[in-house]
Design a protein around this motif. Sequence first.
Motif, PDB file in Angstrom:
ATOM      1  N   UNK A 293       0.822  -1.214   0.000  1.00  0.00           N
ATOM      2  CA  UNK A 293       0.000   0.000   0.000  1.00  0.00           C
ATOM      3  C   UNK A 293       0.855   1.262   0.000  1.00  0.00           C
ATOM      4  N   UNK A 294       1.974   1.225   0.699  1.00  0.00           N
ATOM      5  CA  UNK A 294       2.843   2.404   0.733  1.00  0.00           C
ATOM      6  C   UNK A 294       3.433   2.671  -0.653  1.00  0.00           C
ATOM      7  N   UNK A 295       3.963   1.646  -1.272  1.00  0.00           N
ATOM      8  CA  UNK A 295       4.654   1.833  -2.546  1.00  0.00           C
ATOM      9  C   UNK A 295       3.665   2.033  -3.696  1.00  0.00           C
ATOM     10  N   UNK A 296       2.569   1.253  -3.680  1.00  0.00           N
ATOM     11  CA  UNK A 296       1.573   1.421  -4.742  1.00  0.00           C
ATOM     12  C   UNK A 296       0.935   2.809  -4.631  1.00  0.00           C
ATOM     13  N   UNK A 297       0.735   3.271  -3.396  1.00  0.00           N
ATOM     14  CA  UNK A 297       0.178   4.608  -3.183  1.00  0.00           C
ATOM     15  C   UNK A 297       1.106   5.675  -3.727  1.00  0.00           C
ATOM     16  N   UNK A 298       2.378   5.574  -3.370  1.00  0.00           N
ATOM     17  CA  UNK A 298       3.366   6.518  -3.881  1.00  0.00           C
ATOM     18  C   UNK A 298       3.366   6.504  -5.417  1.00  0.00           C
ATOM     19  N   UNK A 299       3.374   5.294  -6.008  1.00  0.00           N
ATOM     20  CA  UNK A 299       3.421   5.176  -7.472  1.00  0.00           C
ATOM     21  C   UNK A 299       2.212   5.852  -8.114  1.00  0.00           C
ATOM     22  N   UNK A 300       1.052   5.683  -7.487  1.00  0.00           N
ATOM     23  CA  UNK A 300      -0.157   6.311  -8.024  1.00  0.00           C
ATOM     24  C   UNK A 300      -0.025   7.835  -8.024  1.00  0.00           C
ATOM     25  N   UNK A 301       0.569   8.382  -6.960  1.00  0.00           N
ATOM     26  CA  UNK A 301       0.793   9.842  -6.918  1.00  0.00           C
ATOM     27  C   UNK A 301       1.689  10.269  -8.073  1.00  0.00           C
ATOM     28  N   UNK A 302       2.805   9.538  -8.220  1.00  0.00           N
ATOM     29  CA  UNK A 302       3.787   9.911  -9.246  1.00  0.00           C
ATOM     30  C   UNK A 302       3.144   9.845 -10.633  1.00  0.00           C
ATOM     31  N   UNK A 303       2.321   8.816 -10.858  1.00  0.00           N
ATOM     32  CA  UNK A 303       1.676   8.665 -12.163  1.00  0.00           C
ATOM     33  C   UNK A 303       0.626   9.765 -12.364  1.00  0.00           C
ATOM     34  N   UNK A 304      -0.125  10.055 -11.294  1.00  0.00           N
ATOM     35  CA  UNK A 304      -1.158  11.090 -11.401  1.00  0.00           C
ATOM     36  C   UNK A 304      -0.539  12.442 -11.774  1.00  0.00           C
ATOM     37  N   UNK A 305       0.536  12.830 -11.087  1.00  0.00           N
ATOM     38  CA  UNK A 305       1.178  14.121 -11.376  1.00  0.00           C
ATOM     39  C   UNK A 305       1.750  14.106 -12.803  1.00  0.00           C
ATOM     40  N   UNK A 306       2.332  12.978 -13.224  1.00  0.00           N
ATOM     41  CA  UNK A 306       2.824  12.853 -14.607  1.00  0.00           C
ATOM     42  C   UNK A 306       1.688  13.091 -15.596  1.00  0.00           C
ATOM     43  N   UNK A 307       0.559  12.444 -15.350  1.00  0.00           N
ATOM     44  CA  UNK A 307      -0.588  12.573 -16.263  1.00  0.00           C
ATOM     45  C   UNK A 307      -1.024  14.026 -16.364  1.00  0.00           C
ATOM     46  N   UNK A 308      -1.079  14.712 -15.208  1.00  0.00           N
ATOM     47  CA  UNK A 308      -1.493  16.110 -15.236  1.00  0.00           C
ATOM     48  C   UNK A 308      -0.521  16.935 -16.079  1.00  0.00           C
ATOM     49  N   UNK A 309       0.737  16.477 -16.139  1.00  0.00           N
ATOM     50  CA  UNK A 309       1.730  17.173 -16.956  1.00  0.00           C
ATOM     51  C   UNK A 309       1.748  16.637 -18.392  1.00  0.00           C
ATOM     52  N   UNK A 310       0.776  15.788 -18.717  1.00  0.00           N
ATOM     53  CA  UNK A 310       0.660  15.272 -20.082  1.00  0.00           C
ATOM     54  C   UNK A 310       1.669  14.193 -20.438  1.00  0.00           C
ATOM     55  N   UNK A 311       2.214  13.533 -19.419  1.00  0.00           N
ATOM     56  CA  UNK A 311       3.179  12.454 -19.653  1.00  0.00           C
ATOM     57  C   UNK A 311       2.584  11.160 -19.089  1.00  0.00           C
ATOM     58  N   UNK A 312       2.486  10.148 -19.928  1.00  0.00           N
ATOM     59  CA  UNK A 312       1.902   8.887 -19.459  1.00  0.00           C
ATOM     60  C   UNK A 312       2.953   7.958 -18.876  1.00  0.00           C
ATOM     61  N   UNK A 313       3.416   8.283 -17.679  1.00  0.00           N
ATOM     62  CA  UNK A 313       4.373   7.400 -17.001  1.00  0.00           C
ATOM     63  C   UNK A 313       3.753   6.013 -16.859  1.00  0.00           C
ATOM     64  N   UNK A 314       4.584   4.952 -16.981  1.00  0.00           N
ATOM     65  CA  UNK A 314       4.009   3.604 -16.948  1.00  0.00           C
ATOM     66  C   UNK A 314       3.470   3.222 -15.577  1.00  0.00           C
ATOM     67  N   UNK A 315       2.499   2.323 -15.561  1.00  0.00           N
ATOM     68  CA  UNK A 315       1.931   1.834 -14.303  1.00  0.00           C
ATOM     69  C   UNK A 315       2.955   0.952 -13.589  1.00  0.00           C
ATOM     70  N   UNK A 316       2.811   0.882 -12.271  1.00  0.00           N
ATOM     71  CA  UNK A 316       3.785   0.112 -11.501  1.00  0.00           C
ATOM     72  C   UNK A 316       3.199  -1.161 -10.879  1.00  0.00           C
ATOM     73  N   UNK A 317       1.903  -1.167 -10.660  1.00  0.00           N
ATOM     74  CA  UNK A 317       1.281  -2.327 -10.001  1.00  0.00           C
ATOM     75  C   UNK A 317      -0.010  -2.706 -10.712  1.00  0.00           C
ATOM     76  N   UNK A 318      -0.245  -4.008 -10.816  1.00  0.00           N
ATOM     77  CA  UNK A 318      -1.486  -4.485 -11.403  1.00  0.00           C
ATOM     78  C   UNK A 318      -2.008  -5.649 -10.565  1.00  0.00           C
ATOM     79  N   UNK A 319      -2.627  -5.311  -9.450  1.00  0.00           N
ATOM     80  CA  UNK A 319      -3.197  -6.301  -8.529  1.00  0.00           C
ATOM     81  C   UNK A 319      -2.268  -7.500  -8.296  1.00  0.00           C
ATOM     82  N   UNK A 320      -1.071  -7.237  -7.738  1.00  0.00           N
ATOM     83  CA  UNK A 320      -0.064  -8.299  -7.613  1.00  0.00           C
ATOM     84  C   UNK A 320      -0.498  -9.473  -6.737  1.00  0.00           C
ATOM     85  N   UNK A 321      -1.374  -9.228  -5.761  1.00  0.00           N
ATOM     86  CA  UNK A 321      -1.735 -10.336  -4.871  1.00  0.00           C
ATOM     87  C   UNK A 321      -2.754 -11.285  -5.494  1.00  0.00           C
ATOM     88  N   UNK A 322      -3.140 -10.980  -6.735  1.00  0.00           N
ATOM     89  CA  UNK A 322      -4.015 -11.908  -7.461  1.00  0.00           C
ATOM     90  C   UNK A 322      -3.197 -12.834  -8.357  1.00  0.00           C
TER      91      UNK A 322
END
Lengths: 401, 77
Positions: free
Chosen positions: A246-275
């Motif tokens: 949750x700590x790292x996925x949360x951080x990654x989501x922030x980084x991706x969200x800010x990138x998106x707002x700047x028009x840059x599609x930074x890659x996703x970091x997590x895709x439901x790993x516990x599944x």
Amino acid sequence: MINIQPYESPEYFVLILGLLLPIIIGLFYGKRLVNYETLFSLVFLVLTFGGDKWQQGVALIGYVLFELLVIFSYSKYRSKQNQTSVFVVAVLLAIAPLVVVKLTPLFSTNSSIIGFLGISYLTFKTVQMVMEMRDGAIKEFEPVLFVRFLLFFPTISSGPIDRFRRFKKDYQTAPDREKYLCMIDKAVKYLFLGFLYKFILGYFFGKILLPIVSHAALAHKMAFFHTGLSWPLVEYMYTYSMYLFFDFAGYSLFAIAISYLMGIESPMNFNQPFKSHNVKDFWNRWHMSLSFWFRDYVFMRFTFFLMKHKLIKNKLRISQVAYLANFLIMGFWHGVTWYYVLYGAFHAVAIIINDYWLRFKKTHNVPHNRWTEGLAIFTTFNVVCFSFLIFSGFLNTLWFK
Amino acid sequence: MNVNEIVLDILNGITETDFSKDMDEDIFTSGLVDSMATVELLLELQEKFGIDVPISEFNRDDWNTANKIIQRVESLQ
């Protein structure tokens, strides 16, 4: 001078969203405000690496200049020749600062003066440049773009690790309005999901629950023939795993969200790993920008080299050697401690066993239904949580401190 | 043998699966081709067609079905 660490406090979010407004309005009208963006990035770099962290700031500047020189020299060389030995030297030079920083704790109690927050993530980006130049995929040296890519501040401290050519494509145009609105939509969703992950769930598992179970596990230090194996230790394993995600996925989501707002599609970091259904599947879902980096720049290149030069004949053996190399390097990258290296070795062994199982499944009639799937997910989850217990370094505290 | 047959032959050799029935099946998501198999594929293409695809240029989305691989090979030849 003040110093603000990325994505740590409400003030940071207020400040960043406020200062982002002109960029957002610009992109909404299809314009990238390059000058403003430069100023904006500088402000945040100074906030992150200034104040009492000024030494890190100096180290960062030195690092960027050094890597610029490495990339510049290699691109000059590569435009004329393509010797393997020079390529190897270029890669070694590119990782040299990181190696020094990672090895310093072995010899000294102070951390290295050339280290700074995010050095390993910047090194991934630089090494990637050298490798793609070697392949001829990146032909020219574009210093300004390279520095922008390297210092793209939403992802500077801990990724996600972007790819230069992907970044360049986003950066050189502005998304059309429909697409940008879609990106804003996602950014808002990621920000709130990030808050839930990092500041509520991550906080609950990491700051509230973890100290309690840690205390209990340490109180059972002498349990089970002095090995410290106890129920509280098992609780620690699961609690830490939840916190880490949750700590790292949360951080990654922030980084991706800010990138998106700047028009840059930074890659996703997590895709439901516990599944994940197996360990191989897990590495396609956990810290993806890192595992894909290792896949493309270590694993595939290493297997390619082994197969092309026919160094090992047996294909199964090749993949096993490559897995070991891949995950051990990843272990060392996390830090030169026995538990990080063991974490890497553990995953290498797990994925090798996984491969044997997949081969067996191919040739034998193994039943497949929702129960076996459930069992697969359950098994993978526990294997992974156990690896995180190793990774946490808690066993080091439990056994040797 | 034409490009079609050779590519299917290579894929068959690597994955022990016949792709001629479904040329648009995603070879990566089905788990039949992993990173190791990808490297084998690249080396075989190099050997059989003399085309050089560096790993950097190997974008999974452009190579994820038998049909797409055939297309790529034809355009690179």
